[in-house]
Design a protein around this motif. Structure first.
Motif, PDB file in Angstrom:
ATOM      1  N   THR A  33       0.833  -1.197   0.000  1.00  0.00           N
ATOM      2  CA  THR A  33       0.000   0.000   0.000  1.00  0.00           C
ATOM      3  C   THR A  33       0.871   1.252   0.000  1.00  0.00           C
ATOM      4  OG1 THR A  33      -0.204  -0.213   2.414  1.00  0.00           O
ATOM      5  CG2 THR A  33      -2.050  -0.987   1.072  1.00  0.00           C
ATOM      6  N   HIS A  34       0.377   2.262  -0.677  1.00  0.00           N
ATOM      7  CA  HIS A  34       1.072   3.544  -0.817  1.00  0.00           C
ATOM      8  C   HIS A  34       0.060   4.629  -0.478  1.00  0.00           C
ATOM      9  CE1 HIS A  34       3.804   6.243  -3.568  1.00  0.00           C
ATOM     10  NE2 HIS A  34       3.365   6.911  -2.519  1.00  0.00           N
ATOM     11  N   VAL A  35       0.310   5.378   0.595  1.00  0.00           N
ATOM     12  CA  VAL A  35      -0.615   6.402   1.075  1.00  0.00           C
ATOM     13  C   VAL A  35      -0.215   7.766   0.528  1.00  0.00           C
ATOM     14  CG1 VAL A  35      -1.419   7.648   3.126  1.00  0.00           C
ATOM     15  CG2 VAL A  35      -1.256   5.149   3.158  1.00  0.00           C
ATOM     16  N   PHE A  36      -1.212   8.536   0.123  1.00  0.00           N
ATOM     17  CA  PHE A  36      -1.014   9.930  -0.273  1.00  0.00           C
ATOM     18  C   PHE A  36      -1.831  10.782   0.678  1.00  0.00           C
ATOM     19  CE2 PHE A  36      -1.655  13.923  -2.368  1.00  0.00           C
ATOM     20  CZ  PHE A  36      -0.529  14.124  -3.162  1.00  0.00           C
ATOM     21  N   ALA A  37      -1.178  11.718   1.386  1.00  0.00           N
ATOM     22  CA  ALA A  37      -1.863  12.564   2.349  1.00  0.00           C
ATOM     23  C   ALA A  37      -1.072  13.853   2.547  1.00  0.00           C
ATOM     24  CB  ALA A  37      -2.018  11.838   3.684  1.00  0.00           C
ATOM     25  N   PRO A  38      -1.736  14.922   2.979  1.00  0.00           N
ATOM     26  CA  PRO A  38      -1.030  16.192   3.175  1.00  0.00           C
ATOM     27  C   PRO A  38      -0.205  16.247   4.455  1.00  0.00           C
ATOM     28  CG  PRO A  38      -3.356  16.463   3.654  1.00  0.00           C
ATOM     29  CD  PRO A  38      -3.193  15.083   3.095  1.00  0.00           C
ATOM     30  N   ALA A  44      -1.897   5.514   9.388  1.00  0.00           N
ATOM     31  CA  ALA A  44      -1.575   4.548   8.338  1.00  0.00           C
ATOM     32  C   ALA A  44      -0.080   4.451   8.066  1.00  0.00           C
ATOM     33  CB  ALA A  44      -2.313   4.893   7.043  1.00  0.00           C
ATOM     34  N   SER A  45       0.691   5.444   8.507  1.00  0.00           N
ATOM     35  CA  SER A  45       2.132   5.435   8.203  1.00  0.00           C
ATOM     36  C   SER A  45       2.859   4.284   8.882  1.00  0.00           C
ATOM     37  CB  SER A  45       2.766   6.769   8.612  1.00  0.00           C
ATOM     38  OG  SER A  45       2.713   6.952  10.013  1.00  0.00           O
ATOM     39  N   ASP A  46       2.303   3.767   9.983  1.00  0.00           N
ATOM     40  CA  ASP A  46       2.945   2.669  10.701  1.00  0.00           C
ATOM     41  C   ASP A  46       2.889   1.354   9.931  1.00  0.00           C
ATOM     42  OD1 ASP A  46       3.470   4.363  12.842  1.00  0.00           O
ATOM     43  OD2 ASP A  46       1.652   3.806  13.920  1.00  0.00           O
ATOM     44  N   VAL A  47       1.930   1.230   9.011  1.00  0.00           N
ATOM     45  CA  VAL A  47       1.704  -0.070   8.372  1.00  0.00           C
ATOM     46  C   VAL A  47       1.770  -0.025   6.847  1.00  0.00           C
ATOM     47  CG1 VAL A  47       0.341  -0.956  10.309  1.00  0.00           C
ATOM     48  CG2 VAL A  47      -0.808   0.287   8.486  1.00  0.00           C
ATOM     49  N   ALA A  48       1.682   1.149   6.248  1.00  0.00           N
ATOM     50  CA  ALA A  48       1.741   1.241   4.785  1.00  0.00           C
ATOM     51  C   ALA A  48       3.170   1.045   4.292  1.00  0.00           C
ATOM     52  CB  ALA A  48       1.211   2.594   4.317  1.00  0.00           C
ATOM     53  N   SER A  49       3.304   0.544   3.070  1.00  0.00           N
ATOM     54  CA  SER A  49       4.631   0.336   2.493  1.00  0.00           C
ATOM     55  C   SER A  49       5.318   1.666   2.188  1.00  0.00           C
ATOM     56  CB  SER A  49       4.510  -0.482   1.201  1.00  0.00           C
ATOM     57  OG  SER A  49       3.738  -1.649   1.396  1.00  0.00           O
ATOM     58  N   THR A  50       4.547   2.643   1.701  1.00  0.00           N
ATOM     59  CA  THR A  50       5.101   3.929   1.268  1.00  0.00           C
ATOM     60  C   THR A  50       4.135   5.037   1.647  1.00  0.00           C
ATOM     61  OG1 THR A  50       6.074   2.805  -0.648  1.00  0.00           O
ATOM     62  CG2 THR A  50       6.056   5.207  -0.702  1.00  0.00           C
ATOM     63  N   TRP A  51       4.697   6.209   1.962  1.00  0.00           N
ATOM     64  CA  TRP A  51       3.885   7.376   2.298  1.00  0.00           C
ATOM     65  C   TRP A  51       4.390   8.553   1.474  1.00  0.00           C
ATOM     66  CZ3 TRP A  51       0.167   8.154   6.415  1.00  0.00           C
ATOM     67  CH2 TRP A  51      -0.215   9.490   6.610  1.00  0.00           C
ATOM     68  N   THR A  52       3.500   9.177   0.724  1.00  0.00           N
ATOM     69  CA  THR A  52       3.826  10.402   0.001  1.00  0.00           C
ATOM     70  C   THR A  52       3.090  11.564   0.642  1.00  0.00           C
ATOM     71  OG1 THR A  52       4.286   9.369  -2.143  1.00  0.00           O
ATOM     72  CG2 THR A  52       3.579  11.670  -2.166  1.00  0.00           C
ATOM     73  N   ALA A  61       2.713  15.974  -7.714  1.00  0.00           N
ATOM     74  CA  ALA A  61       2.810  14.911  -6.721  1.00  0.00           C
ATOM     75  C   ALA A  61       1.753  13.839  -6.954  1.00  0.00           C
ATOM     76  CB  ALA A  61       2.682  15.492  -5.314  1.00  0.00           C
ATOM     77  N   LEU A  62       0.537  14.255  -7.324  1.00  0.00           N
ATOM     78  CA  LEU A  62      -0.540  13.290  -7.575  1.00  0.00           C
ATOM     79  C   LEU A  62      -0.233  12.411  -8.779  1.00  0.00           C
ATOM     80  CD1 LEU A  62      -3.609  15.603  -6.920  1.00  0.00           C
ATOM     81  CD2 LEU A  62      -3.043  13.545  -5.612  1.00  0.00           C
ATOM     82  N   GLN A  63       0.312  12.996  -9.814  1.00  0.00           N
ATOM     83  CA  GLN A  63       0.645  12.215 -11.006  1.00  0.00           C
ATOM     84  C   GLN A  63       1.753  11.207 -10.704  1.00  0.00           C
ATOM     85  OE1 GLN A  63       1.444  15.431 -13.707  1.00  0.00           O
ATOM     86  NE2 GLN A  63      -0.672  15.548 -14.439  1.00  0.00           N
TER      87      GLN A  63
END
Length: 359
Positions: A33-38, A44-52, A61-63
């Motif tokens: 999983t890759h999270v996108f958040a401001p 979710a950062s503790d368990v997601a593979s990647t955080w943007t 950034a969205l693209q």
């Protein structure tokens, strides 16, 4: 139907506790999983593979995020429509942007459900202070004034108990003078929700309808099975929820909240996502709402929504209530979920605990 096989990367827009639980369910099925958040980080950062970290209007950034994932979903309904459209242009976004647009606007939402035959509380649009006078004359008082957009957990709302100018001035100020909807009070005995999952091929499965109790506008407990009054109205509510899902060609988990009234189920609002009142399904159902959401958006077979115990009670841990984690864990029936939030504040959901009963 498009199948996204295990091993792929699921993009999640939003990094709160719902994103956290979606990421856990995805990992159990072999997805990254890759999270996108401001925000810089979140539950979710503790368990997601990647955080943007990126603003929802940051097209570059969205693209880049869209190019790095195989499919996109979201954990809350206040994702800007332009963001959903941009991501959809780059690949698959499930549920669709149309579901987001309707759920984000209370007037659109109520009109949409009413057109499908659902019953709503009496309501009127309010865009100015003068329109509030006309709306109260039409709907009556007591009533509740709600911002048309971006309200949740009791936020963006003001109760109007009297129709005098001072009370209306205060209510208009309370919501910041924003476009709103005035809802008349309805007589009801209970609140409940209908949570369904719809697959890409159109299959719909429902979990049992939980009886929901709110305190200060925030969900306190969800209990299944619900009482007899709710159970008597659940079938009619399911029919409405299924029509909504079909009309939206919805894929994923969808939640509709209802009041249990004398004349039948009264639609309150919908959430195009996994829902707080469905947290009981993690231990209390064969397949949780989080796993079935991942299954649905990825084109996998849906899992059973049957209960695993005669009864289930989910309790939200609000503010300092989560500090009693040791006492909760001492209860052999308790299943504790803490969201990893670092600061407990009044009204903030810090976790939940689920207890299976009747075993």
């Amino acid at each position: 139907m498009t199948v996204t096989p295990p091993g792929a990367t699921i993009g999640i827009v939003g990094g709160g506790q719902l994103g956290r639980m979606l990421a856990v369910a995805a990992a159990q099925l072999g997805y990254r999983t890759h999270v996108f958040a401001p925000e810089e980080s979140g539950p979710a950062s503790d368990v997601a593979s990647t955080w943007t970290r990126g603003a929802y209007d940051d097209q570059t950034a969205l693209q880049a995020f869209a190019a790095a994932v195989d499919i996109v979903t979201y954990e809350f309904e206040n994702v800007p429509g332009a963001t959903a459209d941009l991501l959809a242009a780059s690949g698959h976004v499930r549920p669709s942007g149309r579901a987001l647009a309707i759920a984000q606007d209370r007037l659109l939402e109520k009109g949409f459900v009413a057109e499908l035959g659902g019953t709503t509380a009496p309501y009127a649009p309010v865009s100015t202070r003068d329109e509030l006078d006309r709306a109260v004359a039409e709907v009556g008082a007591p009533a509740i004034l709600k911002t048309a957009r971006f309200g949740y957990d009791g936020k963006g709302q003001s109760r109007i108990m009297r129709a005098d100018s001072a009370a209306l001035d205060a209510a208009w100020a309370d919501i910041g003078g924003q476009p709103a909807v005035l809802e008349g009070f309805v007589r009801f005995e209970h609140e409940f929700s209908l949570i369904l999952v719809r697959g890409q091929a159109g299959e719909i499965r429902f979990w049992d309808a939980p009886l929901n109790v709110h305190e200060a506008g925030i969900l306190a407990t969800s209990t299944v099975p619900a009482n007899d009054a709710v159970l008597a109205q659940a079938e009619a509510a399911r029919a409405i929820a299924a029509q909504v899902a079909e009309a939206l060609d919805y894929v994923g988990v969808l939640t509709l909240e209802f009041f249990c009234g004398e004349a039948g189920p009264i639609f309150n609002e919908m959430a195009p996502r996994v829902h707080n009142s469905g947290h009981w399904t993690i231990e209390g159902a064969v397949t949780s709402q989080f796993e079935n959401h991942i299954r649905a958006i990825c084109g996998l077979p849906l899992g059973s929504t049957a209960r695993t115990a005669p009864g289930v009670v989910m309790e939200n841990l609000i503010g300092e209530a989560a500090s009693n984690w040791s006492g909760i864990l001492a209860d052999d029936r308790a299943h504790l979920h803490l969201y990893g939030k670092h600061e407990a504040r009044p009204g903030r959901k810090m976790g939940h605990v689920t207890r299976l009963t009747g075993q």
